[in-house]
Design a protein around this motif. Structure first.
Motif, PDB file in Angstrom:
ATOM      1  N   ALA A  94       0.844  -1.205   0.000  1.00 21.05           N
ATOM      2  CA  ALA A  94       0.000   0.000   0.000  1.00 21.05           C
ATOM      3  C   ALA A  94       0.876   1.251   0.000  1.00 21.05           C
ATOM      4  CB  ALA A  94      -0.923  -0.012   1.207  1.00 21.05           C
ATOM      5  N   THR A  95       1.928   1.246   0.849  1.00 19.21           N
ATOM      6  CA  THR A  95       2.818   2.410   0.937  1.00 19.21           C
ATOM      7  C   THR A  95       3.517   2.652  -0.389  1.00 19.21           C
ATOM      8  OG1 THR A  95       3.190   1.818   3.253  1.00 19.21           O
ATOM      9  CG2 THR A  95       4.681   3.441   2.286  1.00 19.21           C
ATOM     10  N   GLY A  96       4.002   1.585  -1.011  1.00 22.33           N
ATOM     11  CA  GLY A  96       4.685   1.730  -2.292  1.00 22.33           C
ATOM     12  C   GLY A  96       3.761   2.300  -3.356  1.00 22.33           C
ATOM     13  N   LEU A  97       2.576   1.738  -3.411  1.00 24.98           N
ATOM     14  CA  LEU A  97       1.559   2.185  -4.378  1.00 24.98           C
ATOM     15  C   LEU A  97       1.281   3.676  -4.180  1.00 24.98           C
ATOM     16  CD1 LEU A  97      -0.292   0.833  -6.517  1.00 24.98           C
ATOM     17  CD2 LEU A  97      -1.996   0.548  -4.726  1.00 24.98           C
ATOM     18  N   LEU A  98       1.139   4.085  -2.893  1.00 23.80           N
ATOM     19  CA  LEU A  98       0.809   5.469  -2.571  1.00 23.80           C
ATOM     20  C   LEU A  98       1.966   6.402  -2.909  1.00 23.80           C
ATOM     21  CD1 LEU A  98      -1.395   7.245  -1.253  1.00 23.80           C
ATOM     22  CD2 LEU A  98      -0.208   6.935   0.903  1.00 23.80           C
ATOM     23  N   GLN A  99       3.177   5.985  -2.559  1.00 25.20           N
ATOM     24  CA  GLN A  99       4.358   6.823  -2.761  1.00 25.20           C
ATOM     25  C   GLN A  99       4.473   7.272  -4.215  1.00 25.20           C
ATOM     26  OE1 GLN A  99       6.494   7.799  -0.153  1.00 25.20           O
ATOM     27  NE2 GLN A  99       6.886   9.267  -1.808  1.00 25.20           N
ATOM     28  N   ALA A 100       4.410   6.291  -5.120  1.00 25.79           N
ATOM     29  CA  ALA A 100       4.576   6.598  -6.554  1.00 25.79           C
ATOM     30  C   ALA A 100       3.512   7.604  -7.005  1.00 25.79           C
ATOM     31  CB  ALA A 100       4.465   5.309  -7.359  1.00 25.79           C
ATOM     32  N   ALA A 101       2.266   7.345  -6.606  1.00 26.08           N
ATOM     33  CA  ALA A 101       1.166   8.225  -7.033  1.00 26.08           C
ATOM     34  C   ALA A 101       1.320   9.621  -6.428  1.00 26.08           C
ATOM     35  CB  ALA A 101      -0.159   7.606  -6.619  1.00 26.08           C
ATOM     36  N   SER A 102       1.718   9.680  -5.152  1.00 26.32           N
ATOM     37  CA  SER A 102       1.867  10.977  -4.482  1.00 26.32           C
ATOM     38  C   SER A 102       2.923  11.819  -5.180  1.00 26.32           C
ATOM     39  CB  SER A 102       2.259  10.759  -3.018  1.00 26.32           C
ATOM     40  OG  SER A 102       1.366   9.882  -2.381  1.00 26.32           O
ATOM     41  N   ASP A 103       4.073  11.213  -5.468  1.00 19.07           N
ATOM     42  CA  ASP A 103       5.153  11.951  -6.144  1.00 19.07           C
ATOM     43  C   ASP A 103       4.647  12.535  -7.454  1.00 19.07           C
ATOM     44  OD1 ASP A 103       6.647  11.108  -4.054  1.00 19.07           O
ATOM     45  OD2 ASP A 103       7.751   9.552  -5.144  1.00 19.07           O
ATOM     46  N   LEU A 104       3.926  11.708  -8.211  1.00 14.67           N
ATOM     47  CA  LEU A 104       3.414  12.159  -9.501  1.00 14.67           C
ATOM     48  C   LEU A 104       2.439  13.324  -9.312  1.00 14.67           C
ATOM     49  CD1 LEU A 104       3.423  11.731 -12.509  1.00 14.67           C
ATOM     50  CD2 LEU A 104       1.694   9.943 -12.248  1.00 14.67           C
ATOM     51  N   ALA A 105       1.535  13.186  -8.339  1.00 14.85           N
ATOM     52  CA  ALA A 105       0.537  14.232  -8.084  1.00 14.85           C
ATOM     53  C   ALA A 105       1.221  15.546  -7.707  1.00 14.85           C
ATOM     54  CB  ALA A 105      -0.405  13.786  -6.976  1.00 14.85           C
ATOM     55  N   ILE A 106       2.213  15.470  -6.818  1.00 12.54           N
ATOM     56  CA  ILE A 106       2.932  16.689  -6.381  1.00 12.54           C
ATOM     57  C   ILE A 106       3.610  17.334  -7.584  1.00 12.54           C
ATOM     58  CG2 ILE A 106       4.920  17.503  -5.051  1.00 12.54           C
ATOM     59  CD1 ILE A 106       4.165  15.427  -2.902  1.00 12.54           C
ATOM     60  N   GLU A 107       4.200  16.500  -8.445  1.00  8.35           N
ATOM     61  CA  GLU A 107       4.894  17.022  -9.620  1.00  8.35           C
ATOM     62  C   GLU A 107       3.904  17.746 -10.545  1.00  8.35           C
ATOM     63  OE1 GLU A 107       7.173  14.002 -11.767  1.00  8.35           O
ATOM     64  OE2 GLU A 107       6.770  15.156 -13.605  1.00  8.35           O
ATOM     65  N   ARG A 108       2.717  17.157 -10.724  1.00  5.15           N
ATOM     66  CA  ARG A 108       1.711  17.744 -11.618  1.00  5.15           C
ATOM     67  C   ARG A 108       1.142  19.048 -11.032  1.00  5.15           C
ATOM     68  NH1 ARG A 108      -1.753  13.636 -14.113  1.00  5.15           N
ATOM     69  NH2 ARG A 108      -0.417  12.006 -15.017  1.00  5.15           N
ATOM     70  N   LEU A 109       0.912  19.064  -9.728  1.00  2.33           N
ATOM     71  CA  LEU A 109       0.234  20.217  -9.110  1.00  2.33           C
ATOM     72  C   LEU A 109       1.203  21.364  -8.822  1.00  2.33           C
ATOM     73  CD1 LEU A 109      -2.040  18.175  -6.705  1.00  2.33           C
ATOM     74  CD2 LEU A 109      -2.812  19.583  -8.624  1.00  2.33           C
ATOM     75  N   LYS A 110       2.516  21.051  -8.838  1.00  2.00           N
ATOM     76  CA  LYS A 110       3.540  22.090  -8.602  1.00  2.00           C
ATOM     77  C   LYS A 110       3.198  22.977  -7.395  1.00  2.00           C
ATOM     78  CE  LYS A 110       5.051  22.330 -13.407  1.00  2.00           C
ATOM     79  NZ  LYS A 110       3.785  21.812 -14.001  1.00  2.00           N
ATOM     80  N   ASP A 111       3.374  24.294  -7.567  1.00  2.00           N
ATOM     81  CA  ASP A 111       3.224  25.171  -6.390  1.00  2.00           C
ATOM     82  C   ASP A 111       1.766  25.559  -6.125  1.00  2.00           C
ATOM     83  OD1 ASP A 111       2.809  26.822  -8.473  1.00  2.00           O
ATOM     84  OD2 ASP A 111       4.450  28.204  -8.054  1.00  2.00           O
ATOM     85  N   TYR A 112       0.828  24.945  -6.841  1.00  2.00           N
ATOM     86  CA  TYR A 112      -0.573  25.095  -6.431  1.00  2.00           C
ATOM     87  C   TYR A 112      -0.763  24.435  -5.068  1.00  2.00           C
ATOM     88  CZ  TYR A 112      -2.032  26.446 -11.181  1.00  2.00           C
ATOM     89  OH  TYR A 112      -2.207  27.083 -12.372  1.00  2.00           O
ATOM     90  N   CYS A 113       0.070  23.432  -4.781  1.00  2.00           N
ATOM     91  CA  CYS A 113      -0.054  22.666  -3.537  1.00  2.00           C
ATOM     92  C   CYS A 113       0.666  23.422  -2.423  1.00  2.00           C
ATOM     93  CB  CYS A 113       0.543  21.277  -3.726  1.00  2.00           C
ATOM     94  SG  CYS A 113       0.621  20.339  -2.202  1.00  2.00           S
ATOM     95  N   TYR A 114      -0.111  23.954  -1.483  1.00  2.00           N
ATOM     96  CA  TYR A 114       0.505  24.770  -0.423  1.00  2.00           C
ATOM     97  C   TYR A 114       0.853  23.947   0.812  1.00  2.00           C
ATOM     98  CZ  TYR A 114      -4.268  24.955   1.489  1.00  2.00           C
ATOM     99  OH  TYR A 114      -5.511  24.632   1.977  1.00  2.00           O
ATOM    100  N   SER A 115       0.282  22.767   0.928  1.00  2.00           N
ATOM    101  CA  SER A 115       0.632  21.907   2.066  1.00  2.00           C
ATOM    102  C   SER A 115       0.134  20.489   1.821  1.00  2.00           C
ATOM    103  CB  SER A 115       0.009  22.445   3.362  1.00  2.00           C
ATOM    104  OG  SER A 115      -1.381  22.139   3.398  1.00  2.00           O
ATOM    105  N   THR A 116       0.588  19.566   2.684  1.00  2.00           N
ATOM    106  CA  THR A 116       0.080  18.197   2.631  1.00  2.00           C
ATOM    107  C   THR A 116      -0.482  17.849   4.008  1.00  2.00           C
ATOM    108  OG1 THR A 116       2.202  17.278   3.314  1.00  2.00           O
ATOM    109  CG2 THR A 116       1.842  17.554   0.943  1.00  2.00           C
TER     110      THR A 116
END
Lengths: 414, 414
Positions: A233-255
């Motif tokens: 589950a952690t591995g699956l999440l990690q890959a997706a999270s990295d991709l999401a952060i990369e796509r959203l760039k600085d629109y993402c103000y926090s996690t």
């Protein structure tokens, strides 16, 4: 495992009190990899309770019920439970002693005949100890469905849920799946844009789901990975999270649970810069949000709510020519306010806001929602014009969020 | 009439967001004499939604559904509605034009293919106009049950509920009993005290009930009279209301939906007095609340958030001796701040606040919650010390409420 929740109480069904137990139970179970399929709420009416128990019992492997175990007449959950499962209600000695003991311990609670009502438990059921209150909970099995009954008082309920209900359930879940989740908080793009940016990241067929939730004016993106073990589950999440952060760039103000205010506060602490504010249309809202954070006195010097023009000239040393020539709601006034508050207070950053929150004071060229925000620092002064939509409250909220986000973006680059 | 509500959304069923729509709908309907029998919540799962619609449709005359009408992939309410009622989903031109129009009107929202998704409406259903958002609602009749579908955004939902859903339902309720209600808003005494003050006013046997609801830090007392006709209900309510107001005296700061901020604003307009604020621990919260009210620029001159000592001396002309001898959190400093802001701004009333919101900066003699409030006017300057309990947020909220209530009481006497 199909799990449902049932909240019982007139105050919930009348809208007098917001039902928080449902959410607490759902979130607590989710951390164990258990999902709630259905949540139901009914009033203090025996027939409604019986109907709800029957319906949920039919479609669930476990039902978690809260409310209606109190000492007063309108608490009828135990009787409804007995009726709907064909059991008798009898005095449970353990429960009776517990009620007596707690009644003496807890203040403002007299031991009255009603006390024994809380000791009436359906036959063929086991007690759920309540360390924080008088009402014992109980659980029973009916037609292959586990039913857990707990009082509605949130603090009592949560303790009983964690100490008895969850261990009981998890022990009976055949090879339960692991769930891991990750949340990104977004400000700027609208829901549809975020959805487009994250296109293709969710893979439900592989147990990776994505939820987009608008909590105006911010957007919460939650990635949830489900797999046979924690590592997967952690591995699956990690890959997706990295991709999401990369796509959203600085629109993402926090996690996670970090809010915009805390994100900005953390950056001020890191950069050891100081801030002063000059607010007009936002009327102190930005100062309020900056000082919501403990320790803000370490970087926040002052906030001036210069509502009147005389306050602008006196406190911010703004040239009356500017007010006369361009008006208080103008790019020129905004930058003069930002420079003024920075100079007078000696802060590293001066941020100023002037605009029209409406409904009064609007005009053709300056409708409600016209807001000028200016940021003055050692390396320059920038001013932007915004046109926000919404009512007075929404316009002020957007003004504060946009200002905080601008501070965040500036601090990130310095 | 048997009415149920259904909330749809993973964020609700996962406990990420508390479902407030259910309570809003229940409270709004209750004022029309309509009770919710059952509330149900399910996630963004088509099968669960269909199951919920079928179950509620079976036991209800009307079902009010919120959520899942958004533009994104996880919004699937319309499709589930069509499936569960044997209808087709087709593009509704009126809805499509509405989506287009609103998309252009609302900023930060691009018209993308997703837009048309919100225009897909089940056949044989009528639109529910949405004045505040892109998603149109719709209602249909299935097996003798009215089903109303609305978006989950609270502000959009509430407008649609009041403008379309409630009129539609009430027009179809056979000889319903008349319900009239009256609300008093209280600040000061605790729930138990209010309960004691109102002892004996409620007469359930005559259709007169009383609800006490704590919405920190205020208390809402709602009297509800139920009778066979409007006149009887109004008469019943009038007598009880008068008695309640007499018992509660000036603890009651407003009636109905009028908040403390509006009550204070109305008094400032009547007395044509002006106000300036000097805030320390409340950090702009009082200014924010004063300026929440449209037209506040008519009496509010300025608000100074003097967080640093240098700001206090520079902006409020406070003698540094006072800060050195008594400290910033002291009765002396509070009154100096109130007099200072009144003098410098030329306002009729100067109100100042200094205290310790915590968790930092606490001491033996000045624990968190120690707050000094001072009011300076032409007829004198008064300063009070308060000891508020709670976390940082609660202490700041109580500080603002107490300050506003003091302004209200002062203005009432002048």
């Amino acid at each position: 495992m199909r799990i449902s929740t049932l909240s019982i109480g007139d105050e919930l069904i009348c809208g007098e009190v917001t039902d928080t137990n449902a959410g607490t139970i759902a979130a607590t179970l989710l951390n164990e990899g258990l999902r709630i399929q259905r949540h139901l709420a009914v009033g203090d009416n025996e027939q409604d309770i019986i109907g709800a128990l029957n319906d949920l019992g039919r479609i669930s492997d476990a039902v978690i019920i809260t409310g209606g175990l109190g000492p007063t007449a309108d608490d009828m959950t135990s009787r409804a439970a007995a009726r709907s499962t064909g059991r008798r209600l009898i005095i449970n000695e353990v429960a009776r002693n517990h009620v007596r003991r707690m009644s003496e311990k807890l203040e403002n609670l007299i031991v009255c005949p009603l006390g024994d009502k809380q000791a009436m438990i359906p036959t063929k059921s086991a007690l759920i100890p309540n360390p924080n209150g008088t009402a014992c909970g109980f659980h029973l099995m009916h037609n292959g469905c586990f039913m857990f009954f707990m009082p509605g008082v949130p603090s009592e309920m949560l303790a009983m849920l964690k100490e008895t209900v969850i261990p009981f359930i998890t022990a009976r879940v055949p090879q339960k799946r692991s769930i891991r989740s990750f949340t990104l908080n977004i400000f700027g793009p609208c829901e549809a844009e975020v959805d487009e940016l994250l296109l293709g990241i969710a893979k439900p067929e592989h147990g990776l789901t994505l939820g987009i939730c608008v909590t105006f004016p911010s957007i919460r993106v939650t990635l949830r990975a489900e797999a046979e073990n924690p590592e997967a589950a952690t591995g699956l999440l990690q890959a997706a999270s990295d991709l999401a952060i990369e796509r959203l760039k600085d629109y993402c103000y926090s996690t996670g649970e970090t809010g915009m205010d805390e994100a900005v506060a953390a950056l001020f602490r890191e950069n050891s810069m100081t801030l002063s504010l000059a607010e007009s249309c936002s009327g102190g809202l930005i100062s309020k949000r900056i000082t919501d954070i403990p320790g803000s006195s370490g970087y926040f010097l002052e906030g001036l709510v210069t509502y009147s023009n005389s306050a602008k000239t006196r406190l911010l040393e703004i040239d009356t020519d500017i007010l006369n020539r361009y008006g208080a709601v103008s790019s020129e006034c905004a930058s003069a306010m930002a420079k003024g508050v920075r100079k007078c207070s000696g802060a590293d950053i001066g941020l100023a806001v002037t605009g029209i929150a409406g409904p009064n004071g609007v005009s053709e060229e300056k409708p409600a929602g016209t807001v000028f925000i200016s940021l003055a620092a050692s390396d320059g002064c920038w001013t932007k014009r915004f046109q926000f939509n919404g009512n007075r409250d929404e316009i002020r909220t957007l003004t504060a969020w946009t200002s905080l986000d601008w501070l965040r973006r500036y601090l990130l680059k310095h």
